[in-house]
Design an enzyme around this catalytic site. Structure first.
Site, PDB file in Angstrom:
ATOM      1  N   GLU A 363       0.661  -1.319   0.247  1.00 46.16           N
ATOM      2  CA  GLU A 363      -0.380   0.133   0.158  1.00 46.16           C
ATOM      3  C   GLU A 363       0.926   1.653   0.045  1.00 46.16           C
ATOM      4  O   GLU A 363       1.744   1.393   0.760  1.00 46.16           O
ATOM      5  CB  GLU A 363      -1.038  -0.100   1.150  1.00 46.16           C
ATOM      6  N   CYS A 364       0.841   1.768  -1.006  1.00 44.15           N
ATOM      7  CA  CYS A 364       0.954   3.712  -0.752  1.00 44.15           C
ATOM      8  C   CYS A 364       2.805   3.283  -0.448  1.00 44.15           C
ATOM      9  O   CYS A 364       3.364   3.535  -1.450  1.00 44.15           O
ATOM     10  CB  CYS A 364       0.784   4.398   0.676  1.00 44.15           C
ATOM     11  N   GLY A 365       3.016   4.058   0.252  1.00 43.41           N
ATOM     12  CA  GLY A 365       4.997   3.533   0.272  1.00 43.41           C
ATOM     13  C   GLY A 365       5.217   2.428  -0.153  1.00 43.41           C
ATOM     14  O   GLY A 365       6.663   2.500  -0.238  1.00 43.41           O
TER      15      GLY A 365
END
Length: 493
Positions: A363-365
């Site tokens: 997710e994301c990072g």
């Protein structure tokens, strides 16, 4: 279920509710209370202050992510062994989804959990205008949940003048004030507060805030307000994971890997060592660069039978031996891009695991880290894990922001055919965001494609909240379990 509880909320962001919440938590802990914190909304950083600095259990609750009954159950699960619970609000008291809906707001969470509210008002620059300002919030409080007011950034002299005026005209208790002091300020960046480890002398700051709090705010008054919280219907809160039949969770196979009856499995797994032996291991990336995780997400993975272990893409040389899946949460990989890039052995280890079809959720990072390259704010390009043949780059502005619901185009992780709720908040973008899942905005109904997904891997910018569709957590653990069986069959663990 009767538990003392109070919500610290505010008319707007930046009013000082985080400092007040932390100071209150520290005081209660110092007095020997078993206290838990609940952060309203999709915020990873505030719970870190509660958990990492004050050393108390913290979790998120959000009435957009889960319906009213589920939200109450999640709260009861976390608070049933505690003496006291402190809720920290998000944004303005009545600001929910899109800034206008009640779902996701601090007020709706207080209403759903029957929690009285203490309103922190930033009073700097206001005189008598405080009275109609506070009156508006009281008038809008149809459930009469606001039980007290704290005046922030106010001098002692003016507090002694303003307190009786407010109480006389509005009939609301003013339970204290905080003066404007440097030690009461916590620095922020574009994704919220700086992380606890980044704030100089953070423990000393919060201890000083707690000591000041004890002198200028009535802790006894807050306890009285918390004691007034209504009793919640007592019920053992349980997730879908706990309701699964044994053979669907830990009891699907024996030490030899053969399928057995439920009775045989139950007998075989009476030995705790056997239970541990059959649990697939999910390795979770957790360090300075990857630290955004919902407590209930990790809990669900464990309830579905996973063993959780942690590793550091920054400091370790390879993923943990014997793991069967990888979870990369959000965080700030861009701040550590050079170090992540120079850790060649870890990057190669992650890429090899992906090529070997190990189950991965990012997710994301974490999604950014799995790219081939990450281009930082200065335009420098850093090598990443190389799982995704694309580049992440800084845009200088919010790319996507807010709540979403995600729907698979092909069923891999959401086998029940339902969506899962989450949110996005990032200044970086990718040359390829994926197109295997449809994201839907709750306010506008706007749709867009995202997520790179296959039978074993889910990678994209959105942060997910597993309790909104527990099928995701179950599927992830099942994929890890299947991977373990495959590796065992090959003579590997």
């Amino acid at each position: 279920m009767k538990i003392k509880r109070v919500m610290i909320a505010a008319p707007k962001s930046g009013s000082g509710k985080t400092v007040v919440t932390c100071a209150l938590l520290q005081m209660l802990k110092d007095q020997g209370w078993k206290v838990a914190s609940c952060k309203c909304g999709p915020d990873y950083i505030d719970p870190m202050f509660h958990e990492k600095i004050i050393d108390i259990p913290a979790k998120n609750l959000d009435t957009f992510f889960t319906d009213e009954e589920k939200t109450r159950e999640l709260f009861q699960n976390s608070a049933k062994k505690m003496d006291f619970a402190v809720f920290e609000g998000v944004m303005g008291l009545y600001d929910g989804v899109g800034g206008v809906r009640k779902e996701g707001s601090s007020y709706h969470l207080a209403e759903v959990t029957g929690t009285p509210i203490v309103l922190v008002v930033d009073a700097k620059g206001m005189g008598r205008s405080m009275i109609p300002f506070i009156a508006g919030f009281l008038d809008y409080d149809k459930k009469h949940l606001i039980k007290g007011v704290i005046l922030n950034r106010m001098s002692k002299g003016y507090y002694e003048i303003g307190k009786p005026l407010i109480e006389e005209e509005l009939g609301i208790r003013v339970i204290g004030f905080l003066p404007e002091k440097e030690e009461l300020h916590i620095e922020s960046r574009h994704l919220g507060l700086f992380l606890p480890d980044e704030v100089k002398h953070i423990k000393e700051k919060l201890q000083a805030a707690s000591e000041l709090f004890s002198k200028t705010i009535s802790i006894e008054c807050i306890k009285e307000i918390a004691e007034s919280a209504e009793e919640l219907e007592s019920k053992e809160a349980s997730s879908e994971a706990l309701n699964e039949t044994p053979d669907e969770t830990l009891m699907g196979e024996t030490r030899t890997g053969r399928c057995v009856s439920r009775e045989e499995a139950a007998s075989d797994l009476t030995d705790g060592a056997a239970v541990r032996e059959h649990r697939p291991t999910i390795a979770v990336a957790k360090d300075e660069a990857f630290c955004f995780y919902y407590a209930d997400n990790i809990r669900l993975l464990e309830e579905y039978g996973a063993k959780i272990t942690y590793f550091s893409p920054l400091w370790d040389e390879k993923i943990p031996e014997g793991c069967h899946a990888l979870l990369f949460g959000g965080g700030y990989p861009e701040l550590y891009a050079k170090q992540l890039g120079t850790n060649t052995k870890m990057r190669e280890s992650v890429k090899h695991a992906a090529e070997n079809e190990m189950p991965i959720v990012a997710e994301c990072g974490g999604f950014m880290y799995l790219h081939s390259f990450l281009k930082d704010k200065e335009g420098l390009c850093h090598d990443m894990a190389g799982v995704i043949p694309a580049t992440c780059f800084y845009t200088g502005k919010l790319v996507r922001f807010g709540y979403i619901e995600l729907w698979e185009k092909e069923k891999h992780f959401l086998l029940n055919g339902k969506g899962i709720k989450g949110h996005e908040f990032h200044y970086y973008d990718s040359t390829y965001n994926g197109a295997d899942v449809t994201a839907v905005r709750p306010m506008t109904g706007k749709e867009y494609s995202c997520i790179i997904e296959n039978k074993t891997q889910w990678m994209g910018f959105p942060h997910l909240y597993y309790p909104s569709n527990t099928d995701f957590a179950k599927a992830f653990v099942d994929k890890a379990r299947e991977y373990k069986k495959t590796m065992t069959g090959r003579g590997n663990l």
